[in-house]
Design a protein around this motif. Structure first.
Motif, short mmCIF file in Angstrom:
data_model
loop_
_atom_site.label_atom_id
_atom_site.label_comp_id
_atom_site.label_asym_id
_atom_site.label_seq_id
_atom_site.Cartn_x
_atom_site.Cartn_y
_atom_site.Cartn_z
N SER A 150 43.26 41.23 51.63
CA SER A 150 43.55 42.19 52.70
C SER A 150 44.22 43.44 52.15
O SER A 150 45.37 43.76 52.45
N ARG A 151 43.49 44.16 51.34
CA ARG A 151 43.99 45.41 50.80
C ARG A 151 43.27 46.56 51.49
O ARG A 151 42.04 46.63 51.47
N ILE A 152 44.01 47.47 52.09
CA ILE A 152 43.41 48.58 52.82
C ILE A 152 42.87 49.64 51.86
O ILE A 152 41.74 50.14 52.04
N ASP A 153 43.61 49.98 50.84
CA ASP A 153 43.19 51.01 49.91
C ASP A 153 42.04 50.52 49.03
O ASP A 153 41.87 49.32 48.80
N GLU A 154 41.29 51.47 48.51
CA GLU A 154 40.21 51.14 47.59
C GLU A 154 40.77 50.43 46.37
O GLU A 154 41.84 50.79 45.87
N PRO A 155 40.07 49.42 45.86
CA PRO A 155 40.59 48.70 44.69
C PRO A 155 40.58 49.58 43.44
O PRO A 155 39.86 50.59 43.37
N ARG A 177 24.01 47.51 43.58
CA ARG A 177 25.04 47.65 44.61
C ARG A 177 26.40 47.21 44.07
O ARG A 177 26.49 46.39 43.16
N VAL A 178 27.45 47.76 44.66
CA VAL A 178 28.82 47.32 44.39
C VAL A 178 29.48 47.07 45.74
O VAL A 178 29.41 47.92 46.63
N ARG A 179 30.08 45.91 45.89
CA ARG A 179 30.80 45.59 47.13
C ARG A 179 32.29 45.83 46.89
O ARG A 179 32.91 45.16 46.07
N GLU A 180 32.84 46.75 47.64
CA GLU A 180 34.27 47.05 47.49
C GLU A 180 35.12 45.82 47.76
O GLU A 180 36.10 45.57 47.05
N GLN A 181 34.74 45.03 48.77
CA GLN A 181 35.52 43.84 49.09
C GLN A 181 35.51 42.85 47.93
O GLN A 181 36.53 42.24 47.61
N TYR A 182 34.35 42.71 47.28
CA TYR A 182 34.30 41.78 46.15
C TYR A 182 35.17 42.27 44.99
O TYR A 182 35.81 41.46 44.31
N LYS A 194 41.80 38.71 41.92
CA LYS A 194 42.68 37.56 42.15
C LYS A 194 42.39 36.39 41.23
O LYS A 194 43.04 35.35 41.34
N TRP A 195 41.39 36.50 40.36
CA TRP A 195 41.14 35.39 39.43
C TRP A 195 41.08 35.90 37.99
O TRP A 195 40.02 36.19 37.45
N PRO A 196 42.23 36.03 37.36
CA PRO A 196 42.29 36.54 35.98
C PRO A 196 41.69 35.58 34.96
O PRO A 196 41.30 36.00 33.87
N ARG A 197 41.61 34.28 35.29
CA ARG A 197 41.08 33.30 34.35
C ARG A 197 39.81 32.67 34.92
O ARG A 197 39.60 32.63 36.14
#
Length: 499
Positions: A127-132, A142-147, A153-156
């Motif tokens: 739930s981040r409002i700003d662009e990643p 395509r690129v999904r901003e939400q993805y 959230k998964w560094p490993r």
């Protein structure tokens, strides 16, 4: 009885060494599993794509003849209902994000317990409002901003959703190995796009370097020739797909290791399959759904480890489909198979290599072609110009990411329109296939009926429609028979020019 159904989304048949020794991905764990199991050579898609295929599995009958993508209906007699009624504990571990979307309701809730790992594809999780901060500046497809928000959230590797799914399945085995009556469904979203894979797997296929843009993990659902994607980038995304298959194979191996460590591998029935294939530049196509259901999409892997290693290392040539999984598992547990089921139990094949299954298989995407194979020929029947009459039937009016009928409220009817259930349903005029969302003309690629003889033309290059009249007549008759035997709504005959 212990059974495990492993479903890996978008797993192409030719990616596995047991089907394609020369050009497969590196899949040592699945290949070793195949040596311990019965490998099915004639397994075909039924309803496509993702959620339609899952309703086929759960209900033992085709979804695509009546409706597009959608939930479990209130009148559905399901695999899990049958197992639970017989006292079997049922559980699903999955990262398939569509279960949490509009149009995917009711599946997880069937089970005694379920666990869903969030974040795949465009799952509205973080739930981040700003662009990643990790949006690529240049990219193909395509690129999904939400993805991009989710993947931060998964560094490993072990934090990624599909690895977490397999780890959770291993935990289930560790906690419940002493119990001898359960059904576990392990459903990995990988190797579905986006083809997001750790570099250690890409290194096995030439590395992640060499792309002339920052990113290419999600192909557009279009012809390659309609895009600006060069040959080098197509080869790159093919390598990414193989790398993700290898990653998924690794985590599948952890599940097999867990079963062996607890001493229950040999007497557990394990089924491994997928929902559909995918185009990675083959035939000039990227993606799925909008084209004919050629073998790249429709001819699928299916591998079954029977208890006691029955028929290990053998091949089965009988025709099979996803709708056969439900009656097979109910049969294995000694449960009654509901009268609504149109699939066939494969349990006789455990002890009899000549046991019959079916003599044809229907398959398709709702409101597109209806296809049939007898194992030798594949026949794709195109709809008539205008694709009318065409309806969607549903008691729960949800489809992929939206509600049904909002654009045709005055034309919605309700009644007992389905011959195989007395439950009343809505009937919606279908003006556009619900699963085709990236094309203005949804039927552009499927206007012609096609016929192929797989014995000499597995690549499906030479269209025999109009050339081989006896074969075409035979397949048309088989298609008619299939529509009747699988309770197709009457207008399907008109829509396909078969009245």
């Amino acid at each position: 009885m212990r059974t495990i159904l492993v479903l890996m989304d978008t797993l192409r048949r030719d990616a596995l060494g047991c089907y394609n020794p020369e050009g497969a991905a590196h899949t040592p764990h699945l290949d070793a599993f195949a040596e311990d199991s019965l490998v099915f050579d004639n397994h075909w898609i039924g309803s496509a794509p993702c959620m339609p295929a899952r309703r086929d599995i759960m209900c033992g009958r085709y979804n695509f003849l009546e409706r597009p993508w959608g939930p479990i209906e209130p009148f559905d007699a399901t695999l899990v209902d049958g197992l639970r009624a017989g006292g079997t504990y049922t559980c699903i571990k999955t990262d398939h994000c569509h279960y949490a979307r509009t149009g995917g309701e009711g599946y997880l809730q069937l089970f005694n317990s379920w666990e869903l790992f969030r974040g795949q594809e465009g799952d509205p999780w973080v739930s981040r409002i700003d662009e990643p901060d990790n949006m690529p500046e240049t990219f193909y497809g395509r690129v999904r901003e939400q993805y991009q928000k989710n993947r931060a959230k998964w560094p490993r590797e072990e934090d990624m959703p599909s690895p977490r799914t397999f780890r959770a399945a291993c935990d289930f085995i560790e906690e419940n190995a002493e119990n001898d009556d359960f059904f576990l469904m392990v459903e990995a979203f990988d190797p579905h796009e986006p083809f997001d894979v750790p570099d250690r797997y890409m290194d096995m296929y030439g590395g992640a370097e060499g792309l002339d843009r920052d990113y290419f993990e999600i192909p557009p659902y279009r012809r390659v020739s309609e895009t600006d994607i060069p040959e080098g980038a197509i080869e790159y995304v093919q390598r990414r797909y193989k790398a993700l298959v290898t990653c998924t194979d690794h985590w599948f191996g952890t599940l097999i290791d867990a079963l062996k460590a607890r001493g229950i591998y040999d007497d557990t029935m394990i089924l491994v399959t997928t929902d559909h294939g995918y185009f990675l530049g083959d035939r000039d196509y990227l993606g799925k759904n909008y084209m004919h259901l050629y073998n790249e999409l429709a001819h699928l892997p299916f591998i079954v480890h029977f208890p006691g290693g029955a028929r290990a290392g053998e091949r089965a040539g009988q025709l099979t489909q996803a709708i056969d999984i439900m009656p097979t598992l109910l049969d294995a547990y000694g449960c009654e198979v509901p009268s609504s089921v149109r699939g066939t139990s494969l349990m006789p094949l455990m002890t009899d290599a000549t046991a019959p299954t079916r003599d044809y298989a229907l398959y398709g995407v709702h409101a597109m072609t209806v296809n049939v194979t007898d194992g030798r020929y594949t026949y794709f029947r195109a709809p008539v110009p205008g694709n009318r009459p065409c309806y969607e039937y549903a008691a729960i009016p949800h489809t992929i990411r939206k509600k049904m009928g909002t654009d045709c409220v005055d034309d919605i009817e309700m009644g007992r329109f389905l011959s195989w259930t007395d439950y009343p349903v809505y009937r919606f005029p279908c003006t556009k296939p619900a699963n085709i969302d990236q094309r203005e003309d949804c039927l552009e690629e499927v206007r012609d009926s096609l016929l192929f003889d797989l014995d000499g033309d597995y690549a499906q290059v030479h269209n025999l429609a109009g050339e081989d009249a006896p074969a075409e007549d035979r397949m048309v008759a088989l298609l008619r028979r299939g529509l009747v035997e699988h309770d197709a709504p009457a207008e399907q005959f008109d829509r396909l020019g078969l009245s």
